[in-house]
Design a protein around this motif. Structure first.
Motif, PDB file in Angstrom:
ATOM      1  N   ILE A 179       0.863  -1.182   0.000  1.00  0.00           N
ATOM      2  CA  ILE A 179       0.000   0.000   0.000  1.00  0.00           C
ATOM      3  C   ILE A 179       0.899   1.231   0.000  1.00  0.00           C
ATOM      4  O   ILE A 179       1.780   1.363   0.851  1.00  0.00           O
ATOM      5  N   THR A 180       0.672   2.111  -0.959  1.00  0.00           N
ATOM      6  CA  THR A 180       1.424   3.367  -1.026  1.00  0.00           C
ATOM      7  C   THR A 180       0.556   4.495  -0.473  1.00  0.00           C
ATOM      8  O   THR A 180      -0.662   4.344  -0.317  1.00  0.00           O
ATOM      9  N   ALA A 181       1.190   5.636  -0.209  1.00  0.00           N
ATOM     10  CA  ALA A 181       0.451   6.815   0.252  1.00  0.00           C
ATOM     11  C   ALA A 181      -0.597   7.207  -0.789  1.00  0.00           C
ATOM     12  O   ALA A 181      -1.702   7.632  -0.448  1.00  0.00           O
ATOM     13  N   GLN A 182      -0.246   7.047  -2.060  1.00  0.00           N
ATOM     14  CA  GLN A 182      -1.176   7.395  -3.136  1.00  0.00           C
ATOM     15  C   GLN A 182      -2.417   6.496  -3.104  1.00  0.00           C
ATOM     16  O   GLN A 182      -3.552   6.975  -3.247  1.00  0.00           O
ATOM     17  N   GLU A 183      -2.214   5.198  -2.898  1.00  0.00           N
ATOM     18  CA  GLU A 183      -3.358   4.280  -2.823  1.00  0.00           C
ATOM     19  C   GLU A 183      -4.228   4.595  -1.612  1.00  0.00           C
ATOM     20  O   GLU A 183      -5.455   4.515  -1.683  1.00  0.00           O
ATOM     21  N   TYR A 184      -3.589   4.950  -0.506  1.00  0.00           N
ATOM     22  CA  TYR A 184      -4.343   5.322   0.692  1.00  0.00           C
ATOM     23  C   TYR A 184      -5.189   6.562   0.425  1.00  0.00           C
ATOM     24  O   TYR A 184      -6.377   6.606   0.763  1.00  0.00           O
ATOM     25  N   MET A 217      -9.372   7.024   0.393  1.00  0.00           N
ATOM     26  CA  MET A 217     -10.094   8.044   1.157  1.00  0.00           C
ATOM     27  C   MET A 217     -10.995   8.860   0.236  1.00  0.00           C
ATOM     28  O   MET A 217     -12.136   9.150   0.571  1.00  0.00           O
ATOM     29  N   HIS A 218     -10.469   9.190  -0.944  1.00  0.00           N
ATOM     30  CA  HIS A 218     -11.260   9.966  -1.895  1.00  0.00           C
ATOM     31  C   HIS A 218     -12.455   9.152  -2.388  1.00  0.00           C
ATOM     32  O   HIS A 218     -13.563   9.675  -2.529  1.00  0.00           O
ATOM     33  N   GLY A 278     -15.190   9.251  -0.108  1.00  0.00           N
ATOM     34  CA  GLY A 278     -15.783  10.567   0.052  1.00  0.00           C
ATOM     35  C   GLY A 278     -15.104  11.433   1.093  1.00  0.00           C
ATOM     36  O   GLY A 278     -15.617  12.480   1.466  1.00  0.00           O
ATOM     37  N   ASP A 279     -13.939  10.963   1.586  1.00  0.00           N
ATOM     38  CA  ASP A 279     -13.189  11.770   2.550  1.00  0.00           C
ATOM     39  C   ASP A 279     -12.165  12.619   1.812  1.00  0.00           C
ATOM     40  O   ASP A 279     -11.605  12.194   0.812  1.00  0.00           O
ATOM     41  N   SER A 280     -11.930  13.789   2.344  1.00  0.00           N
ATOM     42  CA  SER A 280     -10.821  14.567   1.815  1.00  0.00           C
ATOM     43  C   SER A 280      -9.564  14.057   2.499  1.00  0.00           C
ATOM     44  O   SER A 280      -9.565  13.732   3.677  1.00  0.00           O
ATOM     45  N   ALA A 335      -2.036  11.442   3.992  1.00  0.00           N
ATOM     46  CA  ALA A 335      -1.813  10.069   3.538  1.00  0.00           C
ATOM     47  C   ALA A 335      -0.419   9.613   3.931  1.00  0.00           C
ATOM     48  O   ALA A 335      -0.232   8.493   4.424  1.00  0.00           O
ATOM     49  N   GLN A 336       0.557  10.497   3.739  1.00  0.00           N
ATOM     50  CA  GLN A 336       1.941  10.173   4.085  1.00  0.00           C
ATOM     51  C   GLN A 336       2.069   9.865   5.569  1.00  0.00           C
ATOM     52  O   GLN A 336       2.736   8.914   5.963  1.00  0.00           O
ATOM     53  N   ARG A 337       1.383  10.643   6.395  1.00  0.00           N
ATOM     54  CA  ARG A 337       1.457  10.433   7.836  1.00  0.00           C
ATOM     55  C   ARG A 337       0.801   9.111   8.245  1.00  0.00           C
ATOM     56  O   ARG A 337       1.276   8.422   9.135  1.00  0.00           O
TER      57      ARG A 337
END
Ligand SMILES: [Ca+2]
Ligand SMILES: [Ca+2]
Length: 72
Positions: A22-27, A31-32, A35-37, A43-45
């Motif tokens: 799982i990458t930060a981008q996939e995370y 979320m998107h 429907g979450d911003s 994501a990185q955190r």
């Protein structure tokens, strides 16, 4: 050692390209989709909180350990 099978389905859901990481981008994408911003920084955190070996990627094992520690 947590039961990774218990978390495999959730992990696969987040791991959009099914490469086992799982990458930060996939995370952020997940979320998107839900429907979450989620900013790149958030994501990185989140990834850093789960990442145990510091490679910036989350394996199923790291994911399961995190969920076992933080889930209820
Ligand atoms: Ca992936
Ligand atoms: Ca890692």
């Amino acid at each position: 050692m947590p039961d990774t099978n218990e978390y495999a389905a959730t992990f696969a859901f987040v791991d959009a390209d099914s490469d086992g990481r799982i990458t930060a981008q996939e995370y952020a994408d997940l979320m998107h989709r839900m429907g979450d911003s989620c900013t790149e920084e958030q994501a990185q955190r989140a990834i850093e909180a789960m990442d145990r070996d510091g490679d910036g990627l989350i394996t199923l094992e790291e994911f399961a350990l995190y969920m076992a520690d933080n889930g209820d």
